[in-house]
Design an enzyme around this catalytic site. Structure first.
Site, mmCIF file in Angstrom:
data_model
loop_
_atom_site.group_PDB
_atom_site.id
_atom_site.type_symbol
_atom_site.label_atom_id
_atom_site.label_comp_id
_atom_site.label_asym_id
_atom_site.label_seq_id
_atom_site.Cartn_x
_atom_site.Cartn_y
_atom_site.Cartn_z
ATOM 1 N N SER A 237 0.832 -1.201 0.000
ATOM 2 C CA SER A 237 0.000 0.000 0.000
ATOM 3 C C SER A 237 0.873 1.260 0.000
ATOM 4 C CB SER A 237 -0.954 -0.046 1.191
ATOM 5 O OG SER A 237 -2.022 0.851 1.029
ATOM 6 N N ASP B 92 -5.658 -3.912 -2.282
ATOM 7 C CA ASP B 92 -4.621 -3.524 -1.311
ATOM 8 C C ASP B 92 -3.984 -4.741 -0.628
ATOM 9 O OD1 ASP B 92 -3.404 -2.565 1.214
ATOM 10 O OD2 ASP B 92 -4.330 -0.663 0.673
#
Length: 312
Positions: A87, A201
């Site tokens: 991320s 993610d």
């Protein structure tokens, strides 16, 4: 008479003695062999530097703390052999791995604003309100290498396959696409299609991917955790609720990755909200302070590793 007799008798006697002594020494030397020279005692040669992995965890706007950590490691000449990011960690890690020096990295990071990330898409809102194309473009426009294969430092971005739940490690192709996939927060960003996969993610499965670093050959792992503290502000939107929920989940998931790291750095970023870009400087400063605090431990581990791997 006496003197002359004395000289005659001493002269031949001493000459004979010397001759006998010389003969004995010759025999002695002839019978004694000089032992062959044995091997020289091998001296230990210094070991190579360990391959150090820098593992950068997720945490949205708190990711600016990664910039401070990298600055300190670079200034102190801690050799980084690979970067693994999830991320926000994949975003900062990509910028540095692609060839940015710490000054350029900081400059580029400070240019990043919410408008460089949020490109709302009404037509596809059922998949996520943010398309993610802007963050991909930002990365591609601000790096020197065209693809991950050309990275100055080996780079790995971690994402999750929404259909199978697998952890996916992205180590080829454009940087921007990998960062976009690794940062696609479910419910906020649209998943990224890559082949037959639908990626989101990486924090869904691995917020601190220390195991990825081990699998790729890291000798020592430095992990940076920016998700330990939660925002205490009540969420003001559905997106805020999603982000807070993911932060709680990620904090629990990160325990495994932190446990398998050799050094864990946890910048004190306080309760900075996920997309509060007004606290960039504070986050960078927190990263600098935490990295400096960890330096003695890092140096001790490097020295111990080199001693244990010195060849003799």
């Amino acid at each position: 008479m006496t003197d002359s007799f004395s000289k005659r008798s001493r002269g031949p006697g001493r000459g004979a003695a010397l001759a006998v002594l010389a003969a004995l020494m010759a025999c002695s030397c002839a019978g004694r062999r000089t032992p062959p020279a044995g091997p020289r005692a091998a001296s230990a040669s210094p070991a190579r530097d360990p391959k150090i992995a820098l593992v950068l965890g997720g945490g949205a706007a708190r990711g600016f703390a990664h910039v401070g950590v990298i600055r300190v490691l670079a200034e102190e000449k801690i050799p980084i052999g690979m970067i693994v990011g999830t991320s926000a960690g994949s975003l900062i890690g990509a910028l540095y791995a692609a060839g940015s020096d710490p000054f350029d990295l900081e400059w580029t990071a400070f240019k990043l604003e919410k408008d460089d990330i949020f490109d709302y898409s009404i037509l596809s809102s059922w998949r996520g309100t943010v398309a993610g194309e802007r963050i991909e473009a930002f990365v591609n426009e601000n790096i020197k290498a065209k693809s991950i294969e050309e990275a100055k430092i080996p780079f790995f971005a971690v994402a999750a396959d929404l259909l199978t739940g697998e952890r996916i490690v992205l180590d080829t192709g454009p940087f921007g696409r990998a960062v976009r996939a690794s940062s696609a927060i479910p419910g906020v960003f649209q998943p990224v299609a890559l082949g037959d996969r639908m990626l989101v993610d990486g924090g869904v499965v691995d917020t601190i991917p220390s195991d990825v670093a081990r699998e790729r050959g890291a000798d020592l792992v430095i992990a940076v955790d920016i998700g330990r503290e939660l925002s205490h502000e009540p969420p003001s939107s559905s997106v805020g609720i999603v982000l807070q929920s993911i932060s709680i989940m990620a904090r629990e998931i990160s325990r495994t990755g932190l446990a398998s790291a050799d050094v864990a750095i946890a910048p004190r970023v306080g309760a900075v909200a996920s997309f509060d870009f007004s606290k960039k400087r504070e986050c960078v400063a927190a990263g600098i302070a935490a990295a400096r605090e960890a330096l003695p431990r890092i140096r001790a581990l490097i020295d111990a590793w080199k001693r244990s791997h010195a060849t003799s």
